[in-house]
Design a protein around this motif. Structure first.
Motif, mmCIF file in Angstrom:
data_model
loop_
_atom_site.group_PDB
_atom_site.id
_atom_site.type_symbol
_atom_site.label_atom_id
_atom_site.label_comp_id
_atom_site.label_asym_id
_atom_site.label_seq_id
_atom_site.Cartn_x
_atom_site.Cartn_y
_atom_site.Cartn_z
ATOM 1 N N ASP A 131 0.831 -1.206 0.000
ATOM 2 C CA ASP A 131 0.000 0.000 0.000
ATOM 3 C C ASP A 131 0.864 1.254 0.000
ATOM 4 O O ASP A 131 1.986 1.259 0.516
ATOM 5 C CB ASP A 131 -0.903 0.047 1.234
ATOM 6 N N ASP A 132 0.314 2.325 -0.559
ATOM 7 C CA ASP A 132 0.973 3.621 -0.506
ATOM 8 C C ASP A 132 0.853 4.211 0.886
ATOM 9 O O ASP A 132 -0.132 3.980 1.587
ATOM 10 C CB ASP A 132 0.336 4.605 -1.490
ATOM 11 N N VAL A 133 1.856 5.000 1.272
ATOM 12 C CA VAL A 133 1.802 5.765 2.503
ATOM 13 C C VAL A 133 1.099 7.069 2.155
ATOM 14 O O VAL A 133 1.484 7.755 1.211
ATOM 15 C CB VAL A 133 3.220 6.032 3.051
ATOM 16 N N ALA A 134 0.050 7.403 2.893
ATOM 17 C CA ALA A 134 -0.709 8.632 2.617
ATOM 18 C C ALA A 134 0.086 9.856 3.057
ATOM 19 O O ALA A 134 0.901 9.767 3.959
ATOM 20 C CB ALA A 134 -2.039 8.577 3.351
ATOM 21 N N PRO A 135 -0.112 10.981 2.464
ATOM 22 C CA PRO A 135 -0.914 11.276 1.282
ATOM 23 C C PRO A 135 -0.139 10.934 0.009
ATOM 24 O O PRO A 135 1.072 10.709 0.065
ATOM 25 C CB PRO A 135 -1.160 12.783 1.397
ATOM 26 N N PRO A 136 -0.819 10.944 -1.143
ATOM 27 C CA PRO A 136 -0.132 10.623 -2.394
ATOM 28 C C PRO A 136 0.875 11.700 -2.770
ATOM 29 O O PRO A 136 0.734 12.855 -2.366
ATOM 30 C CB PRO A 136 -1.263 10.544 -3.424
ATOM 31 N N TRP A 148 8.671 11.835 -4.338
ATOM 32 C CA TRP A 148 8.830 10.391 -4.408
ATOM 33 C C TRP A 148 7.599 9.723 -3.820
ATOM 34 O O TRP A 148 6.978 10.228 -2.883
ATOM 35 C CB TRP A 148 10.070 9.966 -3.633
ATOM 36 N N ARG A 149 7.265 8.564 -4.365
ATOM 37 C CA ARG A 149 6.156 7.758 -3.866
ATOM 38 C C ARG A 149 6.655 6.945 -2.674
ATOM 39 O O ARG A 149 7.736 6.351 -2.730
ATOM 40 C CB ARG A 149 5.684 6.833 -4.976
ATOM 41 N N LEU A 150 5.884 6.896 -1.591
ATOM 42 C CA LEU A 150 6.222 6.102 -0.413
ATOM 43 C C LEU A 150 5.269 4.913 -0.346
ATOM 44 O O LEU A 150 4.058 5.080 -0.463
ATOM 45 C CB LEU A 150 6.080 6.931 0.868
ATOM 46 N N ARG A 151 5.847 3.704 -0.151
ATOM 47 C CA ARG A 151 5.032 2.483 -0.072
ATOM 48 C C ARG A 151 5.535 1.616 1.071
ATOM 49 O O ARG A 151 6.708 1.661 1.429
ATOM 50 C CB ARG A 151 5.125 1.678 -1.367
ATOM 51 N N PHE A 152 4.658 0.790 1.597
ATOM 52 C CA PHE A 152 5.038 -0.172 2.627
ATOM 53 C C PHE A 152 5.569 -1.438 1.963
ATOM 54 O O PHE A 152 4.906 -2.016 1.107
ATOM 55 C CB PHE A 152 3.844 -0.536 3.506
ATOM 56 N N GLU A 171 8.096 13.924 4.854
ATOM 57 C CA GLU A 171 8.333 15.026 3.921
ATOM 58 C C GLU A 171 9.758 14.971 3.375
ATOM 59 O O GLU A 171 9.991 15.188 2.188
ATOM 60 C CB GLU A 171 8.057 16.370 4.592
ATOM 61 N N ALA A 172 10.717 14.666 4.242
ATOM 62 C CA ALA A 172 12.111 14.561 3.805
ATOM 63 C C ALA A 172 12.278 13.413 2.807
ATOM 64 O O ALA A 172 12.965 13.555 1.787
ATOM 65 C CB ALA A 172 13.033 14.353 5.011
ATOM 66 N N LEU A 173 11.645 12.279 3.079
ATOM 67 C CA LEU A 173 11.764 11.123 2.193
ATOM 68 C C LEU A 173 11.052 11.358 0.865
ATOM 69 O O LEU A 173 11.507 10.891 -0.176
ATOM 70 C CB LEU A 173 11.231 9.864 2.870
ATOM 71 N N ARG A 174 9.962 12.092 0.870
ATOM 72 C CA ARG A 174 9.283 12.427 -0.385
ATOM 73 C C ARG A 174 10.131 13.364 -1.238
ATOM 74 O O ARG A 174 10.095 13.303 -2.452
ATOM 75 C CB ARG A 174 7.936 13.096 -0.116
ATOM 76 N N THR A 216 10.464 5.443 -6.120
ATOM 77 C CA THR A 216 9.643 4.916 -5.036
ATOM 78 C C THR A 216 10.523 4.571 -3.843
ATOM 79 O O THR A 216 11.618 4.035 -4.005
ATOM 80 C CB THR A 216 8.869 3.664 -5.503
ATOM 81 N N VAL A 217 10.029 4.894 -2.667
ATOM 82 C CA VAL A 217 10.678 4.559 -1.403
ATOM 83 C C VAL A 217 9.830 3.474 -0.751
ATOM 84 O O VAL A 217 8.623 3.640 -0.587
ATOM 85 C CB VAL A 217 10.744 5.794 -0.484
#
Length: 147
Positions: A37-42, A48-52, A77-80, A132-133
């Motif tokens: 799943d994606d980490v909210a928000p998109p 960058w997209r964050l996913r589990f 925010e830093a990872l995005r 993607t992260v």
């Protein structure tokens, strides 16, 4: 005009099918996040997209956010923005040795760690090709394999 009647057993079967379709649920009726799943928000505007990457990371991310919502948000925010930033090595750094890379979908990706609090960590794989992260670990507790 007669009203349709449905056997109670048929209602339970239908309810079970609906529940299976919706997936795991929390007590408040919302679907719990899980692996993939994606980490909210998109992401927006080149983020960058964050996913589990794991169910455990999805579960523990909620604990991390509940204990330290401000720090968790700043981490996300830093990872995005730049999941492989070297601007603050005390906060965010690439892991070394056997933990330097992780595999996601048959691809080796560099593995990084972001210190959310003194003990809380988010460990993530950076897939540059997909921007993607993938969160492989998220918890308010320090991971035991780097102690």
């Amino acid at each position: 005009m007669s009203s349709p009647t449905v056997a109670l057993s048929e209602l339970s079967k239908n309810s079970k099918r609906v529940a299976e379709t919706l997936g795991p649920r929390r007590g408040d009726g919302a679907v719990s996040p899980e692996r993939g799943d994606d980490v909210a928000p998109p992401p927006v505007d080149g983020e960058w997209r964050l996913r589990f990457a794991t169910n455990e990371a999805a579960k523990k991310r909620s604990e991390l956010g509940a204990e330290t919502p401000g720090n968790t948000r700043r981490c996300f925010e830093a990872l995005r923005g730049d999941p492989a930033s070297r601007s603050d090595p005390d906060r965010q750094h690439r892991l070394r040795g056997r933990l330097a890379t992780g595999n996601r979908g048959g691809r080796d990706c560099p593995q990084w760690e972001h210190a959310v609090t003194a003990g809380g960590r988010v460990r993530h794989l950076v897939d540059e090709a997909r921007r993607t992260v993938y969160f492989v670990y998220a918890s308010p507790r320090h991971p035991k394999d780097t102690e």
